[in-house]
Write a protein that holds these residues in place. Structure first.
Motif, PDB file in Angstrom:
ATOM      1  N   GLU A 228      24.951  11.718  29.446  1.00 47.48           N
ATOM      2  CA  GLU A 228      24.156  11.284  28.290  1.00 47.48           C
ATOM      3  C   GLU A 228      22.700  11.154  28.735  1.00 47.48           C
ATOM      4  N   CYS A 229      21.842  11.899  28.068  1.00 49.96           N
ATOM      5  CA  CYS A 229      20.407  11.789  28.350  1.00 49.96           C
ATOM      6  C   CYS A 229      19.813  10.689  27.480  1.00 49.96           C
ATOM      7  N   LEU A 230      19.313   9.658  28.123  1.00 44.31           N
ATOM      8  CA  LEU A 230      18.680   8.578  27.372  1.00 44.31           C
ATOM      9  C   LEU A 230      17.284   8.984  26.926  1.00 44.31           C
ATOM     10  N   TYR A 231      16.547   9.682  27.802  1.00 43.16           N
ATOM     11  CA  TYR A 231      15.200  10.123  27.426  1.00 43.16           C
ATOM     12  C   TYR A 231      14.670  11.107  28.468  1.00 43.16           C
ATOM     13  N   GLU A 232      13.885  12.074  28.015  1.00 40.89           N
ATOM     14  CA  GLU A 232      13.160  12.982  28.899  1.00 40.89           C
ATOM     15  C   GLU A 232      11.670  12.700  28.770  1.00 40.89           C
ATOM     16  N   TYR A 233      11.038  12.454  29.883  1.00 45.33           N
ATOM     17  CA  TYR A 233       9.610  12.116  29.879  1.00 45.33           C
ATOM     18  C   TYR A 233       8.791  13.290  30.419  1.00 45.33           C
ATOM     19  N   LEU A 234       7.717  13.628  29.727  1.00 45.43           N
ATOM     20  CA  LEU A 234       6.821  14.691  30.163  1.00 45.43           C
ATOM     21  C   LEU A 234       5.736  14.062  31.042  1.00 45.43           C
ATOM     22  N   ASP A 235       5.939  14.129  32.342  1.00 44.39           N
ATOM     23  CA  ASP A 235       5.033  13.455  33.278  1.00 44.39           C
ATOM     24  C   ASP A 235       4.140  14.418  34.069  1.00 44.39           C
ATOM     25  N   ASN A 236       4.305  15.720  33.834  1.00 46.14           N
ATOM     26  CA  ASN A 236       3.390  16.728  34.391  1.00 46.14           C
ATOM     27  C   ASN A 236       3.155  16.585  35.891  1.00 46.14           C
ATOM     28  N   TRP A 237       4.225  16.322  36.632  1.00 46.13           N
ATOM     29  CA  TRP A 237       4.193  16.247  38.094  1.00 46.13           C
ATOM     30  C   TRP A 237       3.470  15.010  38.622  1.00 46.13           C
ATOM     31  N   ASP A 238       3.005  14.122  37.755  1.00 45.44           N
ATOM     32  CA  ASP A 238       2.086  13.059  38.154  1.00 45.44           C
ATOM     33  C   ASP A 238       2.804  11.742  38.489  1.00 45.44           C
ATOM     34  N   GLN A 239       2.481  11.159  39.611  1.00 46.69           N
ATOM     35  CA  GLN A 239       3.134   9.937  40.089  1.00 46.69           C
ATOM     36  C   GLN A 239       2.846   8.739  39.201  1.00 46.69           C
TER      37      GLN A 239
END
Length: 357
Positions: A228-239
């Motif tokens: 189950e995927c709770l959420y996908e975050y678009l973080d663009n490789w950034d810490q």
């Protein structure tokens, strides 16, 4: 520096050979009368030989290298290795920072072409810019090695002096999933028969990000696991962005999060900060995996603060890119693709992947 060192060495050889006929205090006239004529000739030959070696070492050609941005941790180690290897092969190397700006990188490519480089190595800012980049280098007839961001097969076939060096991104995603399957409870920490996760994603148009996202989960479902995927975050490789998003996720979903998948180690390190700040413990009540095997990430695997990472072999890829460049410059046959395997990094083998700064 190598040129000056070699010339200095040649000079020293000449002085050493000329001094064989007398002490340092011997006058010039005395030296000339006592030293065999062959000494001077040998000294001159040694100097000329050394100078020729230097000339050969510095006439390998000019190589222009375009990196999408210098402050990417993985590309920093990659470009440093690339520069060292190329210069070791005798090439004059110039590396420029695209600052994550495709328009700026396009200008840099044109500048290199104007300067008459013998070959280009390009890490595109945007994968979608591949058509334009390939058209530009093809029009200028400059042999080009694309690295790290893979174009389509059709794009690669558009120019005969174009190669790609990289890793199979699907393999890295699969290895991430297998790292979770290798845990004691196979990722199902609460034992409810389902693995619940969040995903920190890289650049959405980057094939590495796409495949790591897809194949990490495919490895779980192929093994018969419910996910189950709770959420996908678009973080663009950034810490920093990943740190903020994972903090929000932990606040919103709490203990429901069993696994945190990150498309690279920079994001995984950001996620780890938030996991620790939330009082969670990797390996006990949450799992965390990344990709790249950055030194800090590998150390965290050794220390038990990360479940694992996947070695994205920067030195191996830099070596292949340099080899392909050398073949191009020398007019020899090249392959269209050069692949380097990923490697799973776990607590059992992580210490061998720690690198010296």
């Amino acid at each position: 520096m190598k040129k000056f060192a070699a010339l200095a060495l040649a000079g020293c050889m000449a002085v050493s050979l000329a001094a064989c006929g007398g002490s340092a205090s011997t006058s010039t006239a005395a030296s000339e009368s006592t030293a065999p004529a062959e000494s001077t000739s040998a000294a001159e030959s040694a100097a000329e030989s050394a100078a020729e070696s230097v000339t050969e070492a510095t006439q390998g050609g000019k190589v222009g290298v375009c990196i999408y941005k210098f402050d990417d941790a993985f590309m920093t180690t990659y470009r440093n290795a690339l520069q060292e290897i190329l210069e070791g092969k005798g090439y004059e190397v110039t590396i420029v920072d695209g600052n994550n700006d495709q328009a700026k990188q396009n200008e840099q490519i044109n500048t290199f072409i104007t300067q008459g480089v013998d070959a280009l190595i390009i890490n595109p800012v945007m994968t979608s810019a591949a058509d334009q980049i390939i058209s530009t280098v093809k029009g200028a007839d400059v042999p080009t090695v694309l690295i790290n961001r893979e174009p389509t097969a059709d794009q690669m076939s558009a120019y005969d002096k174009l190669v790609y060096v990289g890793c199979d991104a699907a393999q890295s995603g699969t290895f991430q999933g297998e790292l979770i399957l290798d845990t004691e409870n196979k990722g199902d920490i609460n034992g409810d028969g389902k693995i619940t996760y969040i995903m920190c994603k890289g650049d959405p148009e980057n094939i590495d990000a796409q495949y790591r996202t897809e194949y990490s989960i495919k490895a779980l479902t192929d093994a018969g696991k419910e996910v189950e995927c709770l959420y996908e975050y678009l973080d663009n490789w950034d810490q920093t962005t990943a740190q903020q998003d994972v903090a929000n996720a932990l606040s919103q979903y709490g203990d429901k999060i069993e696994v945190v998948f990150c498309n690279n180690d920079a994001m995984a390190l950001g996620a780890l900060q938030s996991i620790q700040q939330a009082g969670r413990t990797v390996g006990k009540d949450v799992y965390l995996v990344g990709v790249d095997a950055l030194v800090e990430a590998v150390q965290n695997v050794v220390d038990g603060n990360m479940t694992g990472t996947v070695l994205n072999d920067d030195v191996g890829q830099a070596t292949k890119a340099a080899e392909a460049t050398k073949l191009f410059v020398e007019g020899k046959d090249v392959e269209k693709y050069y692949w380097v395997d990923y490697v799973k990094v776990t607590k059992d083998n992580a210490s061998q992947y720690l690198k010296e700064d």
